[in-house]
Design an enzyme around this catalytic site. Structure first.
Site, PDB file in Angstrom:
ATOM      1  N   ASP A   1      -5.529  11.673  -2.586  1.00  0.00           N
ATOM      2  CA  ASP A   1      -4.954  12.107  -1.304  1.00  0.00           C
ATOM      3  C   ASP A   1      -3.459  12.305  -1.516  1.00  0.00           C
ATOM      4  OD1 ASP A   1      -4.288  12.642   1.282  1.00  0.00           O
ATOM      5  OD2 ASP A   1      -5.043  10.762   2.137  1.00  0.00           O
TER       6      ASP A   1
ATOM      7  N   LYS B   1     -11.255  11.363  12.075  1.00  0.00           N
ATOM      8  CA  LYS B   1     -10.572  10.120  12.456  1.00  0.00           C
ATOM      9  C   LYS B   1     -10.529  10.057  13.978  1.00  0.00           C
ATOM     10  CE  LYS B   1      -7.755   9.875   8.298  1.00  0.00           C
ATOM     11  NZ  LYS B   1      -6.468  10.001   7.636  1.00  0.00           N
TER      12      LYS B   1
ATOM     13  N   ASP C   1      -7.361  16.892   5.913  1.00  0.00           N
ATOM     14  CA  ASP C   1      -7.152  15.705   6.749  1.00  0.00           C
ATOM     15  C   ASP C   1      -6.133  16.027   7.847  1.00  0.00           C
ATOM     16  OD1 ASP C   1      -6.909  13.251   7.884  1.00  0.00           O
ATOM     17  OD2 ASP C   1      -6.111  12.202   6.148  1.00  0.00           O
TER      18      ASP C   1
ATOM     19  N   GLU D   1     -14.199   5.870   4.498  1.00  0.00           N
ATOM     20  CA  GLU D   1     -13.147   4.995   3.962  1.00  0.00           C
ATOM     21  C   GLU D   1     -12.828   3.904   4.991  1.00  0.00           C
ATOM     22  OE1 GLU D   1      -9.944   7.808   3.318  1.00  0.00           O
ATOM     23  OE2 GLU D   1      -9.513   7.945   5.459  1.00  0.00           O
TER      24      GLU D   1
ATOM     25  N   GLU E   1      -7.524  15.716  -1.371  1.00  0.00           N
ATOM     26  CA  GLU E   1      -7.269  15.601   0.072  1.00  0.00           C
ATOM     27  C   GLU E   1      -5.855  16.061   0.406  1.00  0.00           C
ATOM     28  OE1 GLU E   1      -8.536  11.847   1.592  1.00  0.00           O
ATOM     29  OE2 GLU E   1      -7.390  12.034   3.456  1.00  0.00           O
TER      30      GLU E   1
ATOM     31  N   HIS F   1       0.879  -1.169   0.000  1.00  0.00           N
ATOM     32  CA  HIS F   1       0.000   0.000   0.000  1.00  0.00           C
ATOM     33  C   HIS F   1       0.918   1.220   0.000  1.00  0.00           C
ATOM     34  CE1 HIS F   1      -4.015   1.596   0.414  1.00  0.00           C
ATOM     35  NE2 HIS F   1      -3.654   2.362   1.429  1.00  0.00           N
TER      36      HIS F   1
ATOM     37  N   LYS G   1     -10.212   6.278  -3.843  1.00  0.00           N
ATOM     38  CA  LYS G   1      -9.251   7.334  -3.471  1.00  0.00           C
ATOM     39  C   LYS G   1      -7.890   6.860  -3.945  1.00  0.00           C
ATOM     40  CE  LYS G   1      -7.524   8.576   1.164  1.00  0.00           C
ATOM     41  NZ  LYS G   1      -7.935   9.191   2.433  1.00  0.00           N
TER      42      LYS G   1
ATOM     43  N   LYS H   1      -3.771   7.379  -3.899  1.00  0.00           N
ATOM     44  CA  LYS H   1      -2.703   7.966  -3.099  1.00  0.00           C
ATOM     45  C   LYS H   1      -1.637   8.485  -4.051  1.00  0.00           C
ATOM     46  CE  LYS H   1      -3.690   7.245   1.225  1.00  0.00           C
ATOM     47  NZ  LYS H   1      -3.827   8.398   2.110  1.00  0.00           N
TER      48      LYS H   1
HETATM   49  C1  MUC Z   1      -5.011   9.085   4.998  1.00  0.00           C
HETATM   50  O1  MUC Z   1      -4.192   9.981   5.027  1.00  0.00           O
HETATM   51  O2  MUC Z   1      -6.118   9.398   4.627  1.00  0.00           O
HETATM   52  C2  MUC Z   1      -6.691   6.524   4.559  1.00  0.00           C
HETATM   53  C3  MUC Z   1      -6.844   5.664   3.526  1.00  0.00           C
HETATM   54  C4  MUC Z   1      -5.573   5.230   3.149  1.00  0.00           C
HETATM   55  O3  MUC Z   1      -5.256   4.474   2.242  1.00  0.00           O
HETATM   56  O4  MUC Z   1      -4.653   5.840   3.943  1.00  0.00           O
HETATM   57  C5  MUC Z   1      -5.334   6.544   4.955  1.00  0.00           C
HETATM   58  C6  MUC Z   1      -4.651   7.715   5.478  1.00  0.00           C
HETATM   59 MG    MG Z   2      -5.577  11.475   4.181  1.00  0.00          MG
END
Ligand code: MUC
Ligand code: MG
Length: 373
Positions: free
Chosen positions: A197, A272, A248, A326, A223, A21, A166, A168
């Site tokens: 994000d 969170k 976030d 999520e 994000e 991941h 989402k 990354k």
């Molecule tokens: C984040 O920063 O949002 C949430 C989903 C994911 O893959 O990482 C987290 C952390």
């Molecule tokens: Mg995030």
């Protein structure tokens, strides 16, 4: 006589992920969580979880520091105290220990689980009652490979598992990241909502270039594009673009949420439990956001089933999550330490039933995945 807290044990648990991941600041092959087992004098046990991402990659608490700080400083503040006055216990922790929000969240979760079991009520009912019992859940595409991400997205759409994704980004040059995102959005078309994000990886000038291209590609939400403390920059980006910003890392608790909104931010907040020190703190942030007209999003630090269930009980009490949630953490892990996994179906997850969190440990699995130091 009312029950007092008698013991608090912590365990480090390492669970492998189903695939690497990849985030802007780390690549995870396993998730490490601190499991809290709190026992009261009436024999009731409460479970909690404190989890972060990539050791110290995400924030100032690591799994090891969470465990050590609970064992050395936080648990002794709770042992011997009446178990059911959550407000008093929370105030005691905050008076004598600064920060350590993930550790506090793990303890508060265990206190709520125990209290719910004692009263025969789900945690959502202790918090006033559930307004929704099935919550939407997106999936994060973060394999690091565009075609693999596209295949993964179609599989999840076909399984009716997830319909929002989402991505990354932030680890690669902006042009490469934009090409990756645009290819995934083009492949999925109107079948899915695609968000990104950046996990703070861009400076503001890079963000202006990147977001312009992402908006053009049809991305729905951006994000945390720039560093957490750059509130003024985030507000400028929110005002500049049509595509909304999701704050976030910039919003930990109600005070951050108030300041950002009062300074003119419009967009959404990622909630969170780990950022806000538990369920009460995160609901305070949610209520500030609601008062300011800011959209809500149920966020995760990729917790396992215990932390995810705790978050679901909190989100369930809210009238609406404009951006869904999520809460897929358990699905990223190869195995689980609970006997009854959470029920994911129809693009979402069911709020667990039963008293407390509605979660039972699988003791064999817990022993198997516990760190043996
Ligand atoms: C984040 O920063 O949002 C949430 C989903 C994911 O893959 O990482 C987290 C952390
Ligand atoms: Mg995030």
């Amino acid at each position: 006589m009312s029950a007092v807290i008698t013991t608090i044990d912590t365990l480090l648990v390492d669970l492998p992920t189903i695939r690497p991941h990849k985030l802007s600041m780390t690549t995870m092959a396993c998730q490490s969580m601190v499991i809290v087992r709190l026992r009261d004098s009436d024999g009731v046990e409460g479970l909690g979880e404190g989890t972060t991402i990539g050791g110290l990659a995400y924030g100032p608490e690591s799994p090891e520091s969470i465990k050590r700080n609970i064992d050395t400083y936080l648990a002794p503040l709770l042992i011997g105290q009446p178990a059911s006055n959550l407000n008093a216990l929370r105030a005691r922790l905050n008076r004598h220990a600064r920060g350590n929000m993930i550790a506090k969240s793990a303890l508060e979760t265990a206190l709520l689980d125990a209290q719910g079991k004692r009263q025969g009520l789900p945690v959502a009912e202790l918090l006033g009652g559930a307004r929704q019992t099935h919550l939407p859940v997106l999936w994060t595409l973060a394999s690091g490979d565009t075609q693999r991400d596209i295949d993964e997205a179609f599989q999840r759409l076909d399984d009716r598992r997830h319909c929002d994704f989402k991505l990354k980004i932030g680890a690669n040059p902006v042009a490469q990241d934009v090409a990756h995102v645009a290819a995934i959005k083009a492949a999925l078309g109107d079948r899915a909502s695609v968000r990104v994000d950046v996990n703070q990886a861009w400076d503001e000038a890079t963000a202006v270039r990147g977001i312009a291209a992402l908006q053009e590609a049809g991305i729905d939400l951006i994000e945390q594009p720039i560093p957490a403390r750059e509130h003024a920059g985030l507000i400028r980006l929110a005002n500049r673009f049509r595509v909304p910003m999701l704050a976030d890392e910039a919003v930990q608790d109600a005070r951050d949420g108030f300041e950002l909104a009062a300074a003119g931010f419009s967009g959404a907040y990622a909630l969170k439990i780990a950022k806000s020190g538990g369920l009460y703190g995160v609901l305070e942030l949610a209520h500030v956001a609601q008062a300011a007209g800011i959209g809500l999003y149920g966020g995760t630090l990729l917790e396992g089933s215990i932390g995810t269930a705790a978050s679901l009980h909190a989100w369930a009490t809210l009238p609406e999550l404009a951006w869904g949630s999520e809460m897929f953490g358990p699905l990223l892990l190869k195995d689980d330490i609970v006997s009854q996994p959470l029920d994911y179906r129809e693009f979402g997850v069911a709020l667990p039933r039963g008293p407390g969190l509605g979660i039972t440990l699988d003791e064999d699995k817990l022993a198997h995945y516990s760190r043996k130091d």
